[in-house]
Design an enzyme around this catalytic site. Structure first.
Site, PDB file in Angstrom:
ATOM      1  N   LYS A  56      75.565  66.277   9.174  1.00  0.00           N
ATOM      2  CA  LYS A  56      75.275  64.946   8.643  1.00  0.00           C
ATOM      3  C   LYS A  56      75.888  64.684   7.264  1.00  0.00           C
ATOM      4  CE  LYS A  56      72.434  62.978  11.729  1.00  0.00           C
ATOM      5  NZ  LYS A  56      72.591  61.617  12.262  1.00  0.00           N
ATOM      6  N   SER A 311      74.720  71.611  16.052  1.00  0.00           N
ATOM      7  CA  SER A 311      74.755  70.541  15.053  1.00  0.00           C
ATOM      8  C   SER A 311      73.913  70.778  13.813  1.00  0.00           C
ATOM      9  CB  SER A 311      74.321  69.215  15.694  1.00  0.00           C
ATOM     10  OG  SER A 311      73.016  69.345  16.228  1.00  0.00           O
TER      11      SER A 311
END
Length: 418
Positions: A56, A311
């Site tokens: 992110k 992720s």
């Protein structure tokens, strides 16, 4: 809102230049365990080892660094389940901007503390509501009231371009083009970026987006032809529990030709435990999504080169009891029953001797309510050694004089009691 056509391979490559020296060039590692599972060459892209333990930071920094100085001076706000907020916090501290981050109450404490640590004096953490949408509504109201800039978690071309840099790194590190790339999906920022870059630069790559079964908002959007709001949401995979796909990400994913599939939350838990025990990878639920799909809901050809994006690794250790529980239930190894025991000596002993198998184990036992003097129902949790042992257990229960009701996972009774 920016024109979605501005998300191109070139804009993603420009984002990669901005991010050089800011984000970690995370490892791309071969996975012997996953490779043997599907008889292919499987690699994992370790975004759990990123600067803020998730990808992110790429989108957050690429967004904030492009703001004019006067705009940045008015501050930024964001909504996040945790990871995006950490990216915003890191970017604010690095760029000298001030920001407020809104997180839902379901965000693990570990993530909240990390946000505060990464942002230092530049960030204020505000907990509101129970879902990402609650947090987003509060952040949006803040931006309109104060003039601060809202930093979207996924639904902006600058965010998408930043996330897409993961694909650039994968190809550079691998040295050749893989056959399949598996990407976890929440609101779709990572898949939109990765899919846009691959479609333009390497159109023959098979792209698969993997959603949690209880939060498959992108598949719903593709089926409906536009983003739709899910009536129900399972927030367990907190990094990917989004109720409605993005207006920016949806068309980009549609045009990328990516496949969408979904993985049950219990299967994600099983994969998280395997990653931890076998690979030494501490993945959060969203981080295990792509790998969990491999060989189960996603089939690949023998010998193909497959890349799974891990992720994120922002998992709260206090969640592992729930993770183990969900995994055991998904594997068919743990079951719950309401058993009516007569209130007389030896009733429990007879249950143990006549109903339980030699390898069955009671993991939970508690009286729910004593209805009368003769009978008292108990909640009993039983763990079996193999899923194939269940029919025998159920048959012995049927043959027993005891009153037994199986509590089906997902039923109203299950949610009420467990």
């Amino acid at each position: 809102m920016h024109d979605i056509d501005t998300v191109t391979a070139a804009t993603i490559e420009k984002a990669a230049e901005r991010l050089a020296g800011v984000v970690t060039r995370t490892p791309l590692e071969p996975s012997a365990r996953l490779s043997s599972r599907v008889d292919a060459q499987v690699w994992v892209k370790r975004e759990d080892l990123q600067t803020v333990r998730s990808y992110k930071i790429r989108g957050a920094y690429n967004f904030i660094v492009q703001l004019d100085e006067d705009v940045r001076a008015r501050g930024v706000v964001c909504a996040s389940a945790g990871n995006h907020a950490q990216g915003v916090a890191y970017a604010c501290r690095r760029l000298g901007a001030n920001g407020r981050v809104y997180v839902p109450g379901t965000t693990p404490r570990q993530k909240r503390e990390r946000i505060a640590t990464l942002g230092g004096a530049h960030i204020e953490v505000i907990v509101v509501g129970e879902t990402y949408e609650d947090a987003f509504a509060a952040a949006n109201e803040d931006a309109q009231r104060t003039g601060a800039t809202l930093v979207p978690a996924f639904d902006d071309v600058r965010t998408v371009a930043g996330q897409g840099t993961v694909a650039c790194e994968v190809i550079e590190q691998l040295g050749f083009v893989p056959d399949v790339v598996l990407v976890p999906v929440g609101g779709g920022g990572l898949l939109a970026g990765v899919g846009s870059w691959l479609r333009e630069r390497h159109p023959d790559v098979r792209i698969v987006g993997v959603e949690p079964a209880g939060a498959a908002c992108m598949a719903a959007a593709l089926e409906a032809g536009h983003p739709v709001r899910l009536p129900e949401l399972d927030s367990f995979v907190d990094g990917a529990a989004v109720r409605e796909a993005g207006a920016v990400t949806y068309p980009l994913i549609r045009e990328s030709g990516a496949e969408l599939t979904a993985v049950a939350e219990g299967a994600v838990c099983t994969e998280m435990l395997a990653m931890y025990q076998s690979d030494g990878i501490i993945a959060e639920p969203a981080g295990a999504l792509a790998a969990a799909s491999l060989g189960t809901v996603v089939r690949v050809e023998p010998g193909q080169t497959v890349v799974c994006v891990v992720s994120g690794g922002n998992n709260d250790v206090s969640r592992y009891s729930e993770i183990l529980e969900r995994s055991l239930m998904h594997e068919g190894l743990k079951h719950y029953f309401l058993v009516g025991f007569p209130q007389e000596p030896g009733a429990l002993r007879r249950f143990l001797e006549q109903v339980l198998g030699p390898e069955d184990d009671i993991t939970r036992f508690e009286y729910v309510k004593r209805t009368n003097r003769e009978m008292g129902p108990a909640l009993v949790g039983i763990e079996i050694a193999r899923s194939a042992d269940l029919p025998g257990l159920l048959a012995r229960m049927d043959a027993s004089p005891l009153q037994v009701e199986r509590i089906e996972p997902g039923s109203p009774l299950f949610h009420f009691l467990l």
